[in-house]
Design a protein around this motif. Structure first.
Motif, PDB file in Angstrom:
ATOM      1  N   PHE A 176      38.796  40.566  31.916  1.00  0.00           N
ATOM      2  CA  PHE A 176      37.753  40.172  32.859  1.00  0.00           C
ATOM      3  C   PHE A 176      36.379  40.702  32.451  1.00  0.00           C
ATOM      4  CE2 PHE A 176      41.571  39.829  35.592  1.00  0.00           C
ATOM      5  CZ  PHE A 176      41.400  38.520  36.017  1.00  0.00           C
ATOM      6  N   ASN A 179      35.380  38.266  29.549  1.00  0.00           N
ATOM      7  CA  ASN A 179      35.538  36.830  29.852  1.00  0.00           C
ATOM      8  C   ASN A 179      36.393  36.115  28.807  1.00  0.00           C
ATOM      9  OD1 ASN A 179      33.767  37.305  31.967  1.00  0.00           O
ATOM     10  ND2 ASN A 179      31.984  36.559  30.850  1.00  0.00           N
ATOM     11  N   LYS A 196      32.086  32.284  33.116  1.00  0.00           N
ATOM     12  CA  LYS A 196      32.054  33.310  34.163  1.00  0.00           C
ATOM     13  C   LYS A 196      32.601  32.768  35.477  1.00  0.00           C
ATOM     14  CE  LYS A 196      28.223  36.013  32.259  1.00  0.00           C
ATOM     15  NZ  LYS A 196      26.852  36.541  32.486  1.00  0.00           N
ATOM     16  N   LYS A 199      36.430  32.560  35.146  1.00  0.00           N
ATOM     17  CA  LYS A 199      36.957  33.935  35.177  1.00  0.00           C
ATOM     18  C   LYS A 199      36.990  34.457  36.606  1.00  0.00           C
ATOM     19  CE  LYS A 199      34.411  37.226  35.260  1.00  0.00           C
ATOM     20  NZ  LYS A 199      33.800  38.242  34.425  1.00  0.00           N
ATOM     21  N   LYS A 200      35.919  34.202  37.342  1.00  0.00           N
ATOM     22  CA  LYS A 200      35.838  34.672  38.729  1.00  0.00           C
ATOM     23  C   LYS A 200      36.876  33.976  39.609  1.00  0.00           C
ATOM     24  CE  LYS A 200      32.581  35.544  42.510  1.00  0.00           C
ATOM     25  NZ  LYS A 200      33.518  35.118  43.565  1.00  0.00           N
ATOM     26  N   TYR A 203      40.066  35.729  38.990  1.00  0.00           N
ATOM     27  CA  TYR A 203      39.978  37.079  39.564  1.00  0.00           C
ATOM     28  C   TYR A 203      40.136  37.020  41.086  1.00  0.00           C
ATOM     29  CZ  TYR A 203      38.179  41.773  40.495  1.00  0.00           C
ATOM     30  OH  TYR A 203      38.039  43.073  40.915  1.00  0.00           O
TER      31      TYR A 203
END
Length: 313
Positions: A176, A179, A196, A199-200, A203
């Motif tokens: 994380f 990325n 990003k 990735k978020k 997450y």
């Protein structure tokens, strides 16, 4: 039990053969050959996760060596190869592994129906996180599985991962901070850069899982875990002391449900998602070497059909 999980894989494929109107005698022979393969696999490679099929051709080559040592005839070897190829195709693995036995039959040219349009892909991604066409009970379940399903679709639609690759991901494969996502198929290992935003999304999906069931950081805990809709809890494997990995069958059925719920008219599967990602990379001018690495392809020959298709446009 690993053996029983393998038979779930086999049972789902045999059900597909029944739905395809295959003769009972044909299905019986498929069952015989594939059952023997799983028995050999469990005995020879008990370390292979039972929820997935081997993604490396070496295991199938090893099995054929084993059969040849038993003096199986060429005709029987061809039949077994055909049956294994049928199962691998059903689970969308033939693009990566290739056919287990050489064939003189010319590979079919790609057509528009082998891809998902950008419009349909966008509709599908939006639909996965929406509450449209869900019953009250489904809405309760959706708050648990919606973020997971959305993350899985992102990896297939935007990065071209196969079902097998998505299911096989562990929490330690995603970084994380940087990325990045590492995809390890056994025969190859590649690292992809995530946006990003994507990735978020992954997450945030992990944060929806209660801490007790959440995959532990920097471990080989599965990234995408199973959910029990009747009990409304995440599956946990107390023998392995880790969350239970979502299965290939579960993922395949999830895709079918979400495609139907989205309302898109095209009949699409994970293969269509991957095909479109490969085509986009070629169209954007990336080198053969980059594309082969990015998708974990065995050689540039896999790209020829896509380039021939682009020439018709």
């Amino acid at each position: 039990m690993s053996y029983l999980n393998n038979f779930i894989l086999l049972g789902d494929f045999l059900s597909h053969l029944v739905e395809s109107k295959k003769k009972a005698s044909t299905i019986s022979m498929y069952k015989h050959d594939l059952k023997q393969f799983f028995e050999w696999l469990n005995e020879s490679h008990p370390n292979i996760p039972s929820e997935i099929l081997p993604g490396d051709k070496k295991y199938y080559d090893e099995y054929f060596t084993y059969l040849k040592e038993k003096n199986l005839s060429e005709a029987n070897l061809r039949r077994v190869a055909s049956h294994l190829n049928g199962m691998l195709k059903y689970y969308s693995l033939t693009d990566d592994i290739g056919l287990l036995q050489a064939t003189t039959k010319k590979q079919r040219a790609l057509t528009d129906t082998d891809f998902i349009t950008e419009s349909d892909a966008s509709i599908l991604l939006d639909s996965v996180i929406s509450h449209e066409h869900l019953s009250d009970i489904q809405l309760q379940i959706h708050k648990y599985i919606g973020p997971r399903n959305h993350s899985m679709f992102i990896l297939m639609l935007r990065y071209g991962l196969t079902i097998n690759e998505v299911v096989s991901l562990n929490i330690q494969d995603i970084n994380f901070a940087q990325n990045t996502l590492t995809v390890n198929t056994g025969k190859s290992k590649r690292t992809l850069e995530l946006s990003k935003h994507d990735k978020k999304t992954i997450y945030d999906y992990l944060l929806t899982i209660p801490l007790l069931f959440r995959p532990k950081d920097y471990t080989n805990d599965p990234l995408f875990i199973s959910f029990h809709p009747q009990k409304m809890v995440y599956w946990y494997d107390y023998n392995l002391n880790k969350p239970k990995r979502i299965s290939i069958i579960g993922t395949k059925r999830m895709i079918e449900r979400e495609v139907k719920r989205s309302g898109i008219q095209a009949i699409v599967r994970s293969t269509h998602f991957r095909n479109s990602c490969i085509l986009n990379k070629i169209h954007d001018g990336y080198s053969n070497e980059h594309i082969i690495y990015y998708f974990g392809l065995s050689s540039r020959h896999a790209l020829y059909r896509f380039k021939r298709y682009l020439k018709t446009k």
